[in-house]
Design a protein around this motif. Structure first.
Motif, PDB file in Angstrom:
ATOM      1  N   LEU A 293     -17.374  12.344  -1.774  1.00 52.17           N
ATOM      2  CA  LEU A 293     -17.733  12.644  -3.383  1.00 52.17           C
ATOM      3  C   LEU A 293     -16.423  11.847  -4.349  1.00 52.17           C
ATOM      4  CD1 LEU A 293     -18.748  16.409  -3.606  1.00 52.17           C
ATOM      5  CD2 LEU A 293     -20.346  14.279  -3.770  1.00 52.17           C
ATOM      6  N   TYR A 294     -15.331  11.720  -3.999  1.00 52.55           N
ATOM      7  CA  TYR A 294     -14.307  11.119  -4.651  1.00 52.55           C
ATOM      8  C   TYR A 294     -14.596   9.635  -4.591  1.00 52.55           C
ATOM      9  CZ  TYR A 294      -9.937   9.094  -5.428  1.00 52.55           C
ATOM     10  OH  TYR A 294      -8.735   8.629  -5.919  1.00 52.55           O
ATOM     11  N   ASP A 295     -14.800   9.272  -3.252  1.00 53.69           N
ATOM     12  CA  ASP A 295     -15.203   7.726  -3.327  1.00 53.69           C
ATOM     13  C   ASP A 295     -16.313   7.339  -4.413  1.00 53.69           C
ATOM     14  OD1 ASP A 295     -13.253   7.356  -1.190  1.00 53.69           O
ATOM     15  OD2 ASP A 295     -14.618   7.269   0.425  1.00 53.69           O
ATOM     16  N   VAL A 296     -17.454   8.273  -4.590  1.00 54.55           N
ATOM     17  CA  VAL A 296     -18.187   7.837  -5.443  1.00 54.55           C
ATOM     18  C   VAL A 296     -17.851   8.058  -6.821  1.00 54.55           C
ATOM     19  CG1 VAL A 296     -20.738   8.547  -6.050  1.00 54.55           C
ATOM     20  CG2 VAL A 296     -20.233   8.797  -3.615  1.00 54.55           C
ATOM     21  N   ALA A 297     -17.122   9.138  -7.315  1.00 50.60           N
ATOM     22  CA  ALA A 297     -16.652   9.175  -8.329  1.00 50.60           C
ATOM     23  C   ALA A 297     -15.561   8.035  -8.766  1.00 50.60           C
ATOM     24  CB  ALA A 297     -15.863  10.625  -8.618  1.00 50.60           C
ATOM     25  N   ALA A 298     -14.694   7.880  -7.700  1.00 55.80           N
ATOM     26  CA  ALA A 298     -13.794   6.508  -8.061  1.00 55.80           C
ATOM     27  C   ALA A 298     -14.637   5.215  -8.448  1.00 55.80           C
ATOM     28  CB  ALA A 298     -12.887   6.486  -6.854  1.00 55.80           C
ATOM     29  N   GLU A 299     -15.555   4.924  -7.479  1.00 56.84           N
ATOM     30  CA  GLU A 299     -16.295   3.872  -7.680  1.00 56.84           C
ATOM     31  C   GLU A 299     -16.871   3.852  -9.001  1.00 56.84           C
ATOM     32  OE1 GLU A 299     -17.497   0.071  -6.924  1.00 56.84           O
ATOM     33  OE2 GLU A 299     -15.948   1.082  -5.563  1.00 56.84           O
ATOM     34  N   LEU A 300     -17.674   4.955  -9.521  1.00 56.10           N
ATOM     35  CA  LEU A 300     -18.367   4.830 -10.744  1.00 56.10           C
ATOM     36  C   LEU A 300     -17.444   4.780 -11.886  1.00 56.10           C
ATOM     37  CD1 LEU A 300     -20.948   7.887  -9.994  1.00 56.10           C
ATOM     38  CD2 LEU A 300     -21.485   5.292 -10.177  1.00 56.10           C
ATOM     39  N   SER A 301     -15.977   5.215 -11.718  1.00 57.42           N
ATOM     40  CA  SER A 301     -15.245   5.059 -12.767  1.00 57.42           C
ATOM     41  C   SER A 301     -14.333   3.878 -12.771  1.00 57.42           C
ATOM     42  CB  SER A 301     -14.075   6.284 -12.768  1.00 57.42           C
ATOM     43  OG  SER A 301     -15.094   7.551 -12.656  1.00 57.42           O
ATOM     44  N   GLY A 302     -14.546   3.016 -11.847  1.00 56.72           N
ATOM     45  CA  GLY A 302     -13.787   1.598 -11.717  1.00 56.72           C
ATOM     46  C   GLY A 302     -12.509   1.820 -11.086  1.00 56.72           C
ATOM     47  N   MET A 303     -12.496   2.824 -10.157  1.00 60.84           N
ATOM     48  CA  MET A 303     -11.134   3.080  -9.574  1.00 60.84           C
ATOM     49  C   MET A 303     -11.258   2.887  -7.825  1.00 60.84           C
ATOM     50  SD  MET A 303      -9.654   6.379 -11.728  1.00 60.84           S
ATOM     51  CE  MET A 303     -10.606   7.550 -10.368  1.00 60.84           C
ATOM     52  N   GLY A 304     -12.179   1.917  -7.631  1.00 58.46           N
ATOM     53  CA  GLY A 304     -12.419   1.897  -6.055  1.00 58.46           C
ATOM     54  C   GLY A 304     -11.036   1.398  -5.715  1.00 58.46           C
ATOM     55  N   GLU A 305     -11.038   1.152  -4.204  1.00 56.83           N
ATOM     56  CA  GLU A 305      -9.833   0.919  -3.492  1.00 56.83           C
ATOM     57  C   GLU A 305      -9.079  -0.103  -3.918  1.00 56.83           C
ATOM     58  OE1 GLU A 305      -8.972   0.083   1.030  1.00 56.83           O
ATOM     59  OE2 GLU A 305     -10.603   1.456   0.689  1.00 56.83           O
ATOM     60  N   ALA A 306      -9.660  -1.481  -4.638  1.00 61.51           N
ATOM     61  CA  ALA A 306      -8.895  -2.445  -5.068  1.00 61.51           C
ATOM     62  C   ALA A 306      -8.235  -2.048  -6.462  1.00 61.51           C
ATOM     63  CB  ALA A 306      -9.903  -3.709  -5.228  1.00 61.51           C
ATOM     64  N   ALA A 307      -8.846  -1.274  -7.149  1.00 60.08           N
ATOM     65  CA  ALA A 307      -8.244  -1.013  -8.454  1.00 60.08           C
ATOM     66  C   ALA A 307      -7.089   0.159  -8.311  1.00 60.08           C
ATOM     67  CB  ALA A 307      -9.181  -0.195  -9.221  1.00 60.08           C
ATOM     68  N   GLU A 308      -7.161   0.957  -7.475  1.00 59.99           N
ATOM     69  CA  GLU A 308      -6.125   2.134  -7.046  1.00 59.99           C
ATOM     70  C   GLU A 308      -4.851   1.196  -6.453  1.00 59.99           C
ATOM     71  OE1 GLU A 308      -5.282   5.545  -3.811  1.00 59.99           O
ATOM     72  OE2 GLU A 308      -7.289   5.617  -4.799  1.00 59.99           O
TER      73      GLU A 308
END
Length: 155
Positions: free
Chosen positions: A102-117
């Motif tokens: 669920l975190y992965d989905v939330a992060a992606e929808l929020s523009g916080m994917g792995e590259a952004a992190e």
């Protein structure tokens, strides 16, 4: 044709996604964060600490970070938050595998994917010398409204 300020501000651009979680008995709706909410979430995971040489560094506090994001992003069908920020410790006791999904989905929808992190972590070498306090916002138990004009929930 370029967009007007009104067109930009009235656009419904916060995405949601239903995620099946059979272990919990159904689907969970995950909503991406607004810009204000994302900044507050990221700030809540940072602490500015002094170093022995007198400079300061930004430390990322990862304790229960997944649940802290998810309490802000899990909603009902009407877009209302399911959890208050203070529910993060209880949610953090659920399956790590499910929280991670669920975190992965939330992060992606929020523009916080792995590259952004990785970009955020790369920009955390040192804090400005004039800042002597933590950048973490105060705690709040109030769920945020699901509107672009609502204030960001704090953790």
């Amino acid at each position: 044709m370029s967009l007007s300020a009104d067109a930009i501000l009235s656009a419904d651009d916060v995405q949601t996604q239903a995620v099946p979680v059979p272990e919990w008995g159904g689907d969970v709706i995950v909503r991406g964060l607004t810009g204000i909410e994302r900044d507050a979430y990221e700030a809540s995971l940072q602490q500015i600490r002094p170093k022995p040489d007198g400079s300061r560094e930004v430390i990322f506090i990862r304790d229960n970070a997944r649940a802290k994001l998810l309490v802000k992003c899990l909603t009902d069908e009407a877009g209302n938050r399911l959890f208050k920020d203070s529910d993060a410790p209880a949610l953090g006791k659920k399956s790590g595998r499910i929280l991670d999904q669920l975190y992965d989905v939330a992060a992606e929808l929020s523009g916080m994917g792995e590259a952004a992190e990785k970009e955020i972590e790369g920009n955390s070498a040192a804090a400005p010398s004039g800042d002597s306090s933590s950048s973490s916002p105060a705690n709040s138990d109030a769920p945020s409204p699901n509107s672009a004009e609502g204030s960001a929930p704090e953790s």
